[in-house]
Write a protein that holds these residues in place. Structure first.
Motif, PDB file in Angstrom:
ATOM      1  N   SER A  81      12.366   3.644  -5.181  1.00  0.00           N
ATOM      2  CA  SER A  81      11.790   2.454  -5.811  1.00  0.00           C
ATOM      3  C   SER A  81      10.535   2.838  -6.583  1.00  0.00           C
ATOM      4  N   ILE A  82      10.313   2.149  -7.690  1.00  0.00           N
ATOM      5  CA  ILE A  82       9.137   2.435  -8.517  1.00  0.00           C
ATOM      6  C   ILE A  82       8.400   1.144  -8.861  1.00  0.00           C
ATOM      7  N   PHE A  83       7.168   1.323  -9.295  1.00  0.00           N
ATOM      8  CA  PHE A  83       6.355   0.271  -9.895  1.00  0.00           C
ATOM      9  C   PHE A  83       5.786   0.918 -11.150  1.00  0.00           C
ATOM     10  N   SER A  84       6.122   0.404 -12.309  1.00  0.00           N
ATOM     11  CA  SER A  84       5.717   1.075 -13.551  1.00  0.00           C
ATOM     12  C   SER A  84       4.572   0.340 -14.234  1.00  0.00           C
ATOM     13  N   ILE A  85       3.726   1.131 -14.869  1.00  0.00           N
ATOM     14  CA  ILE A  85       2.569   0.614 -15.597  1.00  0.00           C
ATOM     15  C   ILE A  85       2.467   1.396 -16.905  1.00  0.00           C
ATOM     16  N   SER A  86       2.241   0.678 -17.991  1.00  0.00           N
ATOM     17  CA  SER A  86       2.031   1.339 -19.271  1.00  0.00           C
ATOM     18  C   SER A  86       0.631   1.044 -19.783  1.00  0.00           C
ATOM     19  N   SER A 138       0.806  -1.217   0.000  1.00  0.00           N
ATOM     20  CA  SER A 138       0.000   0.000   0.000  1.00  0.00           C
ATOM     21  C   SER A 138       0.837   1.265   0.000  1.00  0.00           C
ATOM     22  N   ASP A 139       0.117   2.387  -0.029  1.00  0.00           N
ATOM     23  CA  ASP A 139       0.702   3.727   0.066  1.00  0.00           C
ATOM     24  C   ASP A 139       1.537   4.135  -1.147  1.00  0.00           C
ATOM     25  N   TRP A 140       1.015   3.912  -2.337  1.00  0.00           N
ATOM     26  CA  TRP A 140       1.664   4.325  -3.581  1.00  0.00           C
ATOM     27  C   TRP A 140       0.913   5.510  -4.175  1.00  0.00           C
ATOM     28  N   GLN A 141       1.639   6.364  -4.884  1.00  0.00           N
ATOM     29  CA  GLN A 141       1.041   7.450  -5.659  1.00  0.00           C
ATOM     30  C   GLN A 141       1.537   7.345  -7.096  1.00  0.00           C
ATOM     31  N   ALA A 142       0.681   7.749  -8.019  1.00  0.00           N
ATOM     32  CA  ALA A 142       1.005   7.630  -9.437  1.00  0.00           C
ATOM     33  C   ALA A 142       1.484   8.957 -10.009  1.00  0.00           C
ATOM     34  N   LEU A 143       2.600   8.881 -10.715  1.00  0.00           N
ATOM     35  CA  LEU A 143       3.070   9.982 -11.550  1.00  0.00           C
ATOM     36  C   LEU A 143       2.715   9.588 -12.984  1.00  0.00           C
ATOM     37  N   GLU A 144       1.806  10.317 -13.587  1.00  0.00           N
ATOM     38  CA  GLU A 144       1.375  10.030 -14.957  1.00  0.00           C
ATOM     39  C   GLU A 144       2.193  10.859 -15.936  1.00  0.00           C
ATOM     40  N   VAL A 145       2.763  10.191 -16.930  1.00  0.00           N
ATOM     41  CA  VAL A 145       3.437  10.911 -17.997  1.00  0.00           C
ATOM     42  C   VAL A 145       2.314  11.439 -18.900  1.00  0.00           C
ATOM     43  N   ILE A 146       2.207  12.758 -18.984  1.00  0.00           N
ATOM     44  CA  ILE A 146       1.114  13.348 -19.752  1.00  0.00           C
ATOM     45  C   ILE A 146       1.295  12.982 -21.226  1.00  0.00           C
ATOM     46  N   THR A 165      -0.143   6.147 -22.480  1.00  0.00           N
ATOM     47  CA  THR A 165       0.862   6.771 -21.625  1.00  0.00           C
ATOM     48  C   THR A 165       1.472   5.779 -20.650  1.00  0.00           C
ATOM     49  N   ASP A 166       2.307   6.304 -19.764  1.00  0.00           N
ATOM     50  CA  ASP A 166       2.967   5.507 -18.734  1.00  0.00           C
ATOM     51  C   ASP A 166       2.664   6.114 -17.365  1.00  0.00           C
ATOM     52  N   TYR A 167       2.652   5.247 -16.371  1.00  0.00           N
ATOM     53  CA  TYR A 167       2.491   5.658 -14.983  1.00  0.00           C
ATOM     54  C   TYR A 167       3.666   5.104 -14.198  1.00  0.00           C
ATOM     55  N   ILE A 168       4.242   5.939 -13.354  1.00  0.00           N
ATOM     56  CA  ILE A 168       5.310   5.525 -12.470  1.00  0.00           C
ATOM     57  C   ILE A 168       4.765   5.681 -11.066  1.00  0.00           C
ATOM     58  N   LEU A 169       4.643   4.562 -10.355  1.00  0.00           N
ATOM     59  CA  LEU A 169       4.162   4.606  -8.987  1.00  0.00           C
ATOM     60  C   LEU A 169       5.351   4.701  -8.048  1.00  0.00           C
ATOM     61  N   PRO A 226      -1.123  11.887 -25.045  1.00  0.00           N
ATOM     62  CA  PRO A 226      -0.698  10.540 -25.420  1.00  0.00           C
ATOM     63  C   PRO A 226       0.738  10.515 -25.956  1.00  0.00           C
ATOM     64  N   LEU A 227       1.364   9.361 -25.720  1.00  0.00           N
ATOM     65  CA  LEU A 227       2.728   9.132 -26.182  1.00  0.00           C
ATOM     66  C   LEU A 227       2.683   8.225 -27.401  1.00  0.00           C
ATOM     67  N   GLY A 228       3.388   8.582 -28.425  1.00  0.00           N
ATOM     68  CA  GLY A 228       3.435   7.753 -29.624  1.00  0.00           C
ATOM     69  C   GLY A 228       4.275   6.508 -29.402  1.00  0.00           C
ATOM     70  N   PHE A 229       3.930   5.444 -30.105  1.00  0.00           N
ATOM     71  CA  PHE A 229       4.678   4.199 -29.975  1.00  0.00           C
ATOM     72  C   PHE A 229       6.095   4.310 -30.523  1.00  0.00           C
ATOM     73  N   SER A 230       6.360   5.328 -31.325  1.00  0.00           N
ATOM     74  CA  SER A 230       7.708   5.496 -31.873  1.00  0.00           C
ATOM     75  C   SER A 230       8.666   6.171 -30.886  1.00  0.00           C
ATOM     76  N   LEU A 231       8.132   6.731 -29.806  1.00  0.00           N
ATOM     77  CA  LEU A 231       8.982   7.372 -28.802  1.00  0.00           C
ATOM     78  C   LEU A 231       9.746   6.299 -28.034  1.00  0.00           C
ATOM     79  N   THR A 232      10.998   6.555 -27.758  1.00  0.00           N
ATOM     80  CA  THR A 232      11.821   5.580 -27.045  1.00  0.00           C
ATOM     81  C   THR A 232      12.485   6.209 -25.830  1.00  0.00           C
ATOM     82  N   GLY A 233      12.750   5.390 -24.833  1.00  0.00           N
ATOM     83  CA  GLY A 233      13.539   5.803 -23.691  1.00  0.00           C
ATOM     84  C   GLY A 233      12.819   6.575 -22.608  1.00  0.00           C
ATOM     85  N   ILE A 234      11.529   6.787 -22.742  1.00  0.00           N
ATOM     86  CA  ILE A 234      10.810   7.596 -21.753  1.00  0.00           C
ATOM     87  C   ILE A 234      10.892   6.953 -20.368  1.00  0.00           C
TER      88      ILE A 234
END
Length: 128
Positions: A92-97, A60-68, A101-105, A70-78
């Protein structure tokens, strides 16, 4: 390429591990923010901590940082760049795509430190 803008969501999230054959509660699907992933080995659900979900294990106790996006599939390295900044800051992070876009918890207690590290590296971070 300029650095992305991230938005910190105020909702506190929990990451749940469930039995592979567990039922997904219908009420979960009505929440404004949730993530479900399933493989042949596991079922994971990320949802607001206020949602009662019986699981095998919970972080528990996670917060999401959303990469604003939409991100194109051709973008790399984000994700690599953002996670690298946070790794250097010992966060430490927990990432979700998703499709757009992407979310970094990050743990709630490290959110301010994460924002500071990201801003120092040139990212714009907004809070709601």
């Amino acid at each position: 390429m300029s650095k992305q803008t991230l938005q910190l969501h105020s909702t506190i999230l929990s990451i749940h591990s469930l039995d592979i054959d567990a039922d997904i509660p219908a009420a979960l699907l009505k929440l404004p923010l949730f993530f479900i992933s399933k493989t042949h080995d596991e079922l994971s659900i990320v949802c607001p901590s206020s949602f009662e979900l019986h699981s095998l294990d919970t972080e528990s106790d996670w917060q999401a940082l959303e990469v604003i996006g939409p991100l194109g599939f051709s973008l790399t390295g984000i994700m690599a760049n953002i996670s690298g900044v946070l790794a250097k800051a010992q966060i430490s992070i927990f990432s979700i795509s998703t499709y757009d876009t992407d979310y970094i918890l990050v743990k709630k207690q490290t959110a301010a430190q994460a924002i500071t590290a990201l801003k120092k590296d040139g990212y714009n971070v907004v809070t709601n």
